[in-house]
Design an enzyme around this catalytic site. Sequence first.
Site, PDB file in Angstrom:
ATOM      1  N   ASP A 181       0.859  -1.183   0.000  1.00  0.00           N
ATOM      2  CA  ASP A 181       0.000   0.000   0.000  1.00  0.00           C
ATOM      3  C   ASP A 181       0.895   1.233   0.000  1.00  0.00           C
ATOM      4  O   ASP A 181       1.810   1.349   0.821  1.00  0.00           O
ATOM      5  CB  ASP A 181      -0.893  -0.031   1.251  1.00  0.00           C
ATOM      6  CG  ASP A 181      -1.950   1.057   1.231  1.00  0.00           C
ATOM      7  OD1 ASP A 181      -3.139   0.726   1.389  1.00  0.00           O
ATOM      8  OD2 ASP A 181      -1.597   2.247   1.066  1.00  0.00           O
ATOM      9  N   ASP A 231      -3.909   2.349  -5.067  1.00  0.00           N
ATOM     10  CA  ASP A 231      -2.534   2.318  -4.533  1.00  0.00           C
ATOM     11  C   ASP A 231      -2.232   1.033  -3.745  1.00  0.00           C
ATOM     12  O   ASP A 231      -1.353   1.016  -2.900  1.00  0.00           O
ATOM     13  CB  ASP A 231      -2.273   3.549  -3.648  1.00  0.00           C
ATOM     14  CG  ASP A 231      -2.847   3.408  -2.245  1.00  0.00           C
ATOM     15  OD1 ASP A 231      -3.874   2.722  -2.084  1.00  0.00           O
ATOM     16  OD2 ASP A 231      -2.249   3.973  -1.314  1.00  0.00           O
ATOM     17  N   GLU A 232      -2.940  -0.019  -4.048  1.00  0.00           N
ATOM     18  CA  GLU A 232      -2.874  -1.200  -3.170  1.00  0.00           C
ATOM     19  C   GLU A 232      -2.990  -2.487  -3.988  1.00  0.00           C
ATOM     20  O   GLU A 232      -3.793  -2.565  -4.912  1.00  0.00           O
ATOM     21  CB  GLU A 232      -4.088  -1.072  -2.257  1.00  0.00           C
ATOM     22  CG  GLU A 232      -4.182  -1.885  -1.072  1.00  0.00           C
ATOM     23  CD  GLU A 232      -5.580  -1.679  -0.448  1.00  0.00           C
ATOM     24  OE1 GLU A 232      -5.924  -2.499   0.383  1.00  0.00           O
ATOM     25  OE2 GLU A 232      -6.308  -0.749  -0.830  1.00  0.00           O
TER      26      GLU A 232
HETATM   27  P1  TTP Z   1      -5.183   5.024   1.205  1.00  0.00           P
HETATM   28  O1  TTP Z   1      -4.170   3.995   0.867  1.00  0.00           O
HETATM   29  O2  TTP Z   1      -6.308   4.656   2.112  1.00  0.00           O
HETATM   30  O3  TTP Z   1      -4.479   6.272   1.869  1.00  0.00           O
HETATM   31  P2  TTP Z   1      -3.073   6.901   1.542  1.00  0.00           P
HETATM   32  O4  TTP Z   1      -2.313   6.159   0.535  1.00  0.00           O
HETATM   33  O5  TTP Z   1      -3.293   8.359   1.195  1.00  0.00           O
HETATM   34  O6  TTP Z   1      -2.348   6.879   2.945  1.00  0.00           O
HETATM   35  P3  TTP Z   1      -1.742   5.609   3.723  1.00  0.00           P
HETATM   36  O7  TTP Z   1      -0.301   5.897   3.871  1.00  0.00           O
HETATM   37  O8  TTP Z   1      -2.455   5.587   5.032  1.00  0.00           O
HETATM   38  O9  TTP Z   1      -2.029   4.411   2.883  1.00  0.00           O
HETATM   39  O10 TTP Z   1      -5.827   5.591  -0.116  1.00  0.00           O
HETATM   40  C1  TTP Z   1      -5.101   5.755  -1.321  1.00  0.00           C
HETATM   41  C2  TTP Z   1      -5.537   7.019  -2.032  1.00  0.00           C
HETATM   42  O11 TTP Z   1      -6.923   6.972  -2.299  1.00  0.00           O
HETATM   43  C3  TTP Z   1      -5.304   8.266  -1.235  1.00  0.00           C
HETATM   44  O12 TTP Z   1      -3.991   8.808  -1.419  1.00  0.00           O
HETATM   45  C4  TTP Z   1      -6.382   9.175  -1.755  1.00  0.00           C
HETATM   46  C5  TTP Z   1      -7.512   8.261  -2.166  1.00  0.00           C
HETATM   47  N1  TTP Z   1      -8.575   8.286  -1.134  1.00  0.00           N
HETATM   48  C6  TTP Z   1      -9.640   9.149  -1.307  1.00  0.00           C
HETATM   49  O13 TTP Z   1      -9.724   9.880  -2.301  1.00  0.00           O
HETATM   50  N2  TTP Z   1     -10.607   9.195  -0.327  1.00  0.00           N
HETATM   51  C7  TTP Z   1     -10.558   8.425   0.807  1.00  0.00           C
HETATM   52  O14 TTP Z   1     -11.441   8.502   1.668  1.00  0.00           O
HETATM   53  C8  TTP Z   1      -9.443   7.512   0.965  1.00  0.00           C
HETATM   54  C9  TTP Z   1      -9.341   6.656   2.197  1.00  0.00           C
HETATM   55  C10 TTP Z   1      -8.500   7.485  -0.035  1.00  0.00           C
HETATM   56 MG    MG Z   2      -2.109   4.079   0.733  1.00  0.00          MG
END
Ligand code: TTP
Ligand code: MG
Length: 392
Positions: A6, A100-101
């Site tokens: 992720d 992103d995962e």
């Molecule tokens: P995530 O992987 O949940 O968050 P992240 O990558 O920003 O942070 P982390 O280090 O905790 O993983 O989500 C990936 C992307 O998806 C995030 O950068 C933006 C988008 N996103 C949204 O647009 N709305 C949301 O509510 C979430 C959770 C994510």
């Molecule tokens: Mg992320």
Amino acid sequence: MILHIDMDAFFAAVEQRDNPVLKGKPIIISGNSKRSVVSTASYEARKFGIRSAMPVFQAKEKCRELIIVPGNMRKYRDNSMKIMSILTEFSPMVEQVSIDEAYLDIRGTRRLFGEPFELANKIKQRIRDELSLTCSIGIAPVKFLAKIASDMQKPDGLTILPHEKIEQFIQTLPIQKVPGVGKRAMQQMAVLKIKTLGDINRFPAQVLEKKFGKMGLQLMRLAKGEDGGTVQTEHVRKSISSETTLDRDISNFDTARQILLDLSQRVGRQLRKKENVCRTVSIKLKFSDFTQITRSHTSESPISSSNAIFDEAVALYEKVKLKKKIRLIGVGVSGLVHKDAPYQMQLLCGKKEDDRQWTRVDHALDRIGEKFGTGIVNKASLKTLDKGRSSS
Ligand code: TTP
Ligand code: MG
């Protein structure tokens, strides 16, 4: 083992990389209207308690220097594609679950990339070198634990949960960390004094099902360290199978064996025609009372000879405790990849010499079959096979 990756603060990290002014600053990605919510926040902004889905006005209240950056989905998608493409170089089994995962099935990668932590570090390095982004990785025997592990040491984390640590991990894992356990379920958990996933084991299935419905049964599986989920790639979904309904129900091993051989050859022919190799072989048995079972096995090395498919199919068959007569037998292969895929090529070098030789023989037989009709050249043991079976 399963690897879950992720990206860290993905949208925000991309913007900070592309605009030096934003580096090290509290930023959020969002629209700038009154109703906008935070899409994501940089780790600098998270120190102020700013999180995804929070209204922007609230985020601004929490941090005066907060910089609001409008999003650029095309750019994030483009980066996402590049990341996924790097991942497919490490395993043919990649399941992207969000922008992103992804999950990777990393069974059988040791020879090429070393121990799981070495593989994970190689992936992190590639993403850092090529995209100047960081990610967090979790590795565990099952998907849900890999996902939880990837979140444990964010950002730039790497957490490995080997088999022997799973039991203790589950005992102490806060129940709210388990995917699918939301606020409502948490209220019930509090009533039952369930604090960790391990606490679930104190309750019988009926109680869990009554209180939490289907999720209760799922939690029961998770508490045992099972989640049944496999990494679903395009390749895994692609499969080839062939099955035969028998004229009369059988229980004789030799007859079943001959049918498995015939089906393995049919499946093998199609597999080679597609220029694919497979890692998973499965069998399907339908019984006289119309109940059916499937069994499958995934090997480290990909195979493509009918013989190797047959060996796997027989091994699966032998493990079934037959209580009823069989009315249908099927053989299938999945986890298909092109025989020349770069990853596969390297792996093939180490695959069983047997399979390589048999594949060569099969190719020759396939060509004769194409010219004169299949069945002209066949394994001797097929000659005694009953005629007149209906098959598909
Ligand atoms: P995530 O992987 O949940 O968050 P992240 O990558 O920003 O942070 P982390 O280090 O905790 O993983 O989500 C990936 C992307 O998806 C995030 O950068 C933006 C988008 N996103 C949204 O647009 N709305 C949301 O509510 C979430 C959770 C994510
Ligand atoms: Mg992320």
